[in-house]
Design a protein around this motif. Structure first.
Motif, PDB file in Angstrom:
ATOM      1  N   MET A 125       0.844  -1.190   0.000  1.00 62.83           N
ATOM      2  CA  MET A 125       0.000   0.000   0.000  1.00 62.83           C
ATOM      3  C   MET A 125       0.883   1.245   0.000  1.00 62.83           C
ATOM      4  N   VAL A 126       0.497   2.224  -0.809  1.00 62.91           N
ATOM      5  CA  VAL A 126       1.143   3.531  -0.782  1.00 62.91           C
ATOM      6  C   VAL A 126       0.053   4.582  -0.579  1.00 62.91           C
ATOM      7  N   ASN A 127       0.207   5.404   0.436  1.00 63.97           N
ATOM      8  CA  ASN A 127      -0.737   6.476   0.720  1.00 63.97           C
ATOM      9  C   ASN A 127      -0.119   7.815   0.323  1.00 63.97           C
ATOM     10  N   PHE A 128      -0.843   8.573  -0.472  1.00 56.65           N
ATOM     11  CA  PHE A 128      -0.394   9.897  -0.890  1.00 56.65           C
ATOM     12  C   PHE A 128      -1.191  10.955  -0.141  1.00 56.65           C
ATOM     13  N   THR A 129      -0.503  11.957   0.352  1.00 59.29           N
ATOM     14  CA  THR A 129      -1.160  13.099   0.991  1.00 59.29           C
ATOM     15  C   THR A 129      -0.534  14.383   0.453  1.00 59.29           C
ATOM     16  N   GLY A 130      -1.333  15.418   0.357  1.00 59.07           N
ATOM     17  CA  GLY A 130      -0.819  16.695  -0.124  1.00 59.07           C
ATOM     18  C   GLY A 130      -1.767  17.348  -1.108  1.00 59.07           C
ATOM     19  N   ASN A 131      -1.205  18.110  -2.061  1.00 54.77           N
ATOM     20  CA  ASN A 131      -2.032  18.891  -2.978  1.00 54.77           C
ATOM     21  C   ASN A 131      -1.483  18.835  -4.396  1.00 54.77           C
ATOM     22  N   LEU A 132      -2.408  18.681  -5.368  1.00 56.40           N
ATOM     23  CA  LEU A 132      -2.107  18.854  -6.787  1.00 56.40           C
ATOM     24  C   LEU A 132      -2.679  20.201  -7.206  1.00 56.40           C
ATOM     25  N   PRO A 133      -1.878  21.079  -7.796  1.00 57.20           N
ATOM     26  CA  PRO A 133      -2.345  22.438  -8.098  1.00 57.20           C
ATOM     27  C   PRO A 133      -3.507  22.437  -9.096  1.00 57.20           C
ATOM     28  N   SER A 134      -4.594  23.059  -8.705  1.00 52.87           N
ATOM     29  CA  SER A 134      -5.739  23.164  -9.618  1.00 52.87           C
ATOM     30  C   SER A 134      -5.430  24.112 -10.775  1.00 52.87           C
ATOM     31  N   SER A 135      -4.431  24.986 -10.601  1.00 51.52           N
ATOM     32  CA  SER A 135      -4.061  25.939 -11.649  1.00 51.52           C
ATOM     33  C   SER A 135      -3.192  25.311 -12.729  1.00 51.52           C
ATOM     34  N   SER A 136      -2.842  24.058 -12.604  1.00 55.59           N
ATOM     35  CA  SER A 136      -2.021  23.388 -13.606  1.00 55.59           C
ATOM     36  C   SER A 136      -2.769  23.286 -14.930  1.00 55.59           C
ATOM     37  N   SER A 137      -2.000  23.225 -16.003  1.00 57.01           N
ATOM     38  CA  SER A 137      -2.587  23.160 -17.342  1.00 57.01           C
ATOM     39  C   SER A 137      -2.657  21.721 -17.815  1.00 57.01           C
ATOM     40  N   PRO A 138      -3.802  21.335 -18.433  1.00 52.53           N
ATOM     41  CA  PRO A 138      -3.918  19.985 -18.984  1.00 52.53           C
ATOM     42  C   PRO A 138      -3.210  19.898 -20.331  1.00 52.53           C
ATOM     43  N   PRO A 139      -3.031  18.708 -20.891  1.00 49.98           N
ATOM     44  CA  PRO A 139      -2.418  18.572 -22.218  1.00 49.98           C
ATOM     45  C   PRO A 139      -3.284  19.259 -23.279  1.00 49.98           C
ATOM     46  N   VAL A 140      -2.615  19.844 -24.277  1.00 46.75           N
ATOM     47  CA  VAL A 140      -3.314  20.575 -25.340  1.00 46.75           C
ATOM     48  C   VAL A 140      -2.806  20.082 -26.691  1.00 46.75           C
ATOM     49  N   ALA A 141      -3.748  19.840 -27.601  1.00 48.32           N
ATOM     50  CA  ALA A 141      -3.385  19.457 -28.969  1.00 48.32           C
ATOM     51  C   ALA A 141      -3.095  20.706 -29.798  1.00 48.32           C
ATOM     52  N   GLU A 142      -2.145  20.611 -30.680  1.00 48.19           N
ATOM     53  CA  GLU A 142      -1.780  21.738 -31.535  1.00 48.19           C
ATOM     54  C   GLU A 142      -2.858  21.970 -32.590  1.00 48.19           C
ATOM     55  N   VAL A 143      -3.189  23.244 -32.833  1.00 45.01           N
ATOM     56  CA  VAL A 143      -4.259  23.586 -33.782  1.00 45.01           C
ATOM     57  C   VAL A 143      -3.766  24.675 -34.744  1.00 45.01           C
ATOM     58  N   LEU A 144      -3.931  24.398 -36.045  1.00 48.50           N
ATOM     59  CA  LEU A 144      -3.754  25.420 -37.088  1.00 48.50           C
ATOM     60  C   LEU A 144      -5.120  25.933 -37.472  1.00 48.50           C
ATOM     61  N   GLN A 145      -5.224  27.224 -37.760  1.00 55.26           N
ATOM     62  CA  GLN A 145      -6.530  27.797 -38.068  1.00 55.26           C
ATOM     63  C   GLN A 145      -6.371  28.928 -39.080  1.00 55.26           C
ATOM     64  N   SER A 146      -7.360  29.018 -39.973  1.00 51.42           N
ATOM     65  CA  SER A 146      -7.346  30.135 -40.925  1.00 51.42           C
ATOM     66  C   SER A 146      -7.565  31.448 -40.179  1.00 51.42           C
ATOM     67  N   PHE A 147      -6.964  32.493 -40.720  1.00 55.25           N
ATOM     68  CA  PHE A 147      -7.004  33.777 -40.027  1.00 55.25           C
ATOM     69  C   PHE A 147      -8.441  34.246 -39.818  1.00 55.25           C
ATOM     70  N   THR A 148      -9.282  34.066 -40.810  1.00 59.43           N
ATOM     71  CA  THR A 148     -10.703  34.390 -40.686  1.00 59.43           C
ATOM     72  C   THR A 148     -11.498  33.259 -41.330  1.00 59.43           C
ATOM     73  N   GLY A 149     -12.791  33.321 -41.176  1.00 61.42           N
ATOM     74  CA  GLY A 149     -13.638  32.338 -41.828  1.00 61.42           C
ATOM     75  C   GLY A 149     -13.770  32.637 -43.325  1.00 61.42           C
ATOM     76  N   PHE A 150     -13.848  31.575 -44.132  1.00 63.41           N
ATOM     77  CA  PHE A 150     -14.066  31.762 -45.566  1.00 63.41           C
ATOM     78  C   PHE A 150     -15.495  32.266 -45.782  1.00 63.41           C
ATOM     79  N   SER A 151     -15.649  33.131 -46.798  1.00 63.25           N
ATOM     80  CA  SER A 151     -16.979  33.722 -47.038  1.00 63.25           C
ATOM     81  C   SER A 151     -17.212  33.915 -48.537  1.00 63.25           C
TER      82      SER A 151
END
Length: 547
Positions: free
Chosen positions: A175-201
């Motif tokens: 058994m391993v018991n963990f005590t303490g805090n994980l920062p809620s302000s941490s950032s989750p993993p993010v996928a890279e995104v390319l996007q057009s500067f504006t929408g096509f019209s």
């Protein structure tokens, strides 16, 4: 005359006995566990000079007249009041606070009982009274290994083995018991995104998948048969991709489909606002790029640079925190294991374990869905099967894999810094180094690895009439016909007192009281000697009458 002489002699004899008792008390004032005595006198039989007579109608009754013949020692009582406890810091010094006696095996298996607990070990590792070699006795099956523990005591024997230095096996981590805090302000993993500067019209509004490229506002000249849009760029892993699209009848959806056919590890999509995006299929840093341009020799053309692609979201692996700790296998061997805590989403983390190759391999190394409530309190952890709240390790040289349960209930998810401590239940091998005694008299072996091993239960004896015990010297008592049989039990059971380790009970002799009794004995002896002296003088006067 001879009667007074003999009466005086009984007084001398009894007061001499009283003096002997006081002298013995004072001699043993520093004897461990000694209980003081006191002499109680009673008168001897009487010689009746005149008997009593009953009253009549004419006269009253006559009282009897009797002359005593002296004094005798009726009994020598022993006071079992508690003596003062003195700290010695010796691990085999025990004292009883309250009633009861230590039990020791005397000669020919004849038990003796004592309040003196100054014990030690003999050459065989047995607990003994070093002054006599008598073996301290135990009771019950503590230390015999009946509960799966270490078997230090010999079944059927009542003496106590204390094998200082004996090896003590370790315990595998479960058994391993963990005590303490994980920062809620941490950032989750993010996928890279390319996007057009504006929408096509188009001239009439937002373009959609059915819109022809010729109808886009960025189209400067309509495409004709044979015109081609060249598509090129890099996948998230940095490898290049390219494709060509026949432009004359192509729609925006055709462009998206061509992109998806050429891309590896990413997906193109057209949003409702006409924005074109390319999103990596995995989180983390990537190398996405996309370029749209007209092939040379095209009749038609579009100003793709007016709505070029840019990196709208930088890919990242999310915030990770690492923790390293020591665990033990079934042999007690230490292994270093690392845990990585990865922020997956707003309130969810995953945990991944890693171990060195020279130690073994992890069969199940992850805990998924470590989830916290909105207020930052612990929610739940683990999925079914792989990803549950356990890890499984195949240590080198050990056939059966070892499972270790992970307890995260002591963690919080608050907007403070990362701070986690861990505690595991494994113990390395060690050796027996010391002994402690509980208030009930249970001896516990203390090992160098911190493990506590039950050794034995001291046999504490009580008697229905302890004042009738026979004192046999060496701080020992034996049961007598009047004391009753010894009742053995543990400390703090029945009317037995509690056992105190590292302490000895001092004598209960009250010096002031004994000195007072010394004076009383002396005065009594002197007075009786005076009786004899006077009787002698009267006898001398009587013998002088006939001269």
């Amino acid at each position: 005359m001879s009667r007074s002489l003999m009466t005086g002699i009984t007084g001398l004899r009894t007061h001499q006995q009283k003096l002997d008792v006081v002298a013995n008390n004072l001699a043993n004032m520093n004897t461990v566990g000694f209980k003081s005595q006191s002499a109680v006198f009673s008168d001897l039989m009487y010689n009746v000079a005149r008997g009593a007579s009953a009253a009549t109608e004419d006269s009253g009754g006559i009282n009897p007249q009797a002359i005593g013949t002296g004094v005798q020692t009726a009994q020598i009582t022993r006071s079992f009041t508690q003596g003062t406890l003195e700290s010695t810091s010796q691990i085999f010094d025990f004292a009883i606070q309250g009633e009861g006696f230590f039990t020791l095996g005397g000669q020919a298996n004849d038990n003796v009982y004592s309040r003196a607990g100054a014990f030690s070990l003999d050459s065989n590792g047995r607990l003994v009274d070093p002054a006599t070699g008598f073996l301290v006795q135990r009771m019950g099956d503590v230390g015999e290994g009946a509960d799966g523990g270490v078997a230090f005591q010999d079944i059927g024997e009542s003496y106590i083995n204390v094998p200082i230095g004996a090896p003590i096996a370790g315990e595998a981590s479960s058994m391993v018991n963990f005590t303490g805090n994980l920062p809620s302000s941490s950032s989750p993993p993010v996928a890279e995104v390319l996007q057009s500067f504006t929408g096509f019209s188009t001239s009439s509004g937002v373009a959609d998948g059915t819109t022809l490229l010729n109808d886009l506002t960025i189209n400067t000249t309509d495409y004709v048969a044979g015109d081609v849009i060249e598509i090129s760029g890099t996948n998230p892993d940095g490898t290049p991709f390219s494709a060509n699209l026949n432009a004359e009848t192509a729609t925006l959806q055709d462009l998206v489909d061509s992109l998806n056919g050429a891309l590896t590890g990413a997906t193109a999509a057209l949003a409702a606002d006409g924005t074109l995006s390319v999103t990596s299929d995995t989180t983390g840093e990537g190398f996405l790029s996309l370029l749209l341009r007209d092939a040379s020799g095209n009749v038609g053309g579009s100003s793709f640079s007016a709505n070029s692609m840019f990196l709208s979201t930088q890919g990242s692996n999310g915030d990770t925190f690492e923790l390293s700790m020591e665990v033990f296998d079934v042999r007690g061997e230490s292994h270093r294991i690392n845990f990585d805590f990865l922020k997956e989403s707003a309130n969810t983390w995953s945990v991944t374990a890693d171990i060195r190759a020279e130690s073994g391999v992890l069969i199940d190394n992850s805990v998924l869905n470590l989830t916290f409530n909105e207020d930052g309190s612990y929610g739940l952890a683990g999925l079914t099967g792989v990803g549950d709240a356990n890890i499984e390790i195949q240590f080198n040289g050990i056939t059966a894999p070892q499972e270790i349960a992970l307890d995260f209930s002591g963690l919080s998810h608050l907007a403070t810094d990362f701070s986690i401590t861990q505690m595991q239940d494994g113990i390395p091998p060690g050796s027996l180094t010391s002994v402690a005694v509980s208030t009930t008299g249970e001896l516990t072996g203390l090992a160098s690895n911190g493990r506590a091993i039950p050794l034995a239960q001291l046999a504490i004896a009580t008697f229905s009439n302890p004042n009738a015990l026979d004192a046999v010297g060496s701080n020992y008592f034996k049961q007598s016909m009047s004391s009753g049989e010894a009742s053995l039990g543990s400390g703090m059971s029945g009317n037995r007192g509690q056992i105190m380790g590292g302490q000895l009970e001092r004598s209960n002799v009250d010096i002031a009281q004994e000195f007072t009794q010394l004076i009383v004995a002396q005065r009594g002896f002197s007075a009786n000697a005076r009786t004899i002296t006077v009787s002698d003088e009267m006898l001398e006067e009587l013998t002088n009458i006939i001269r």
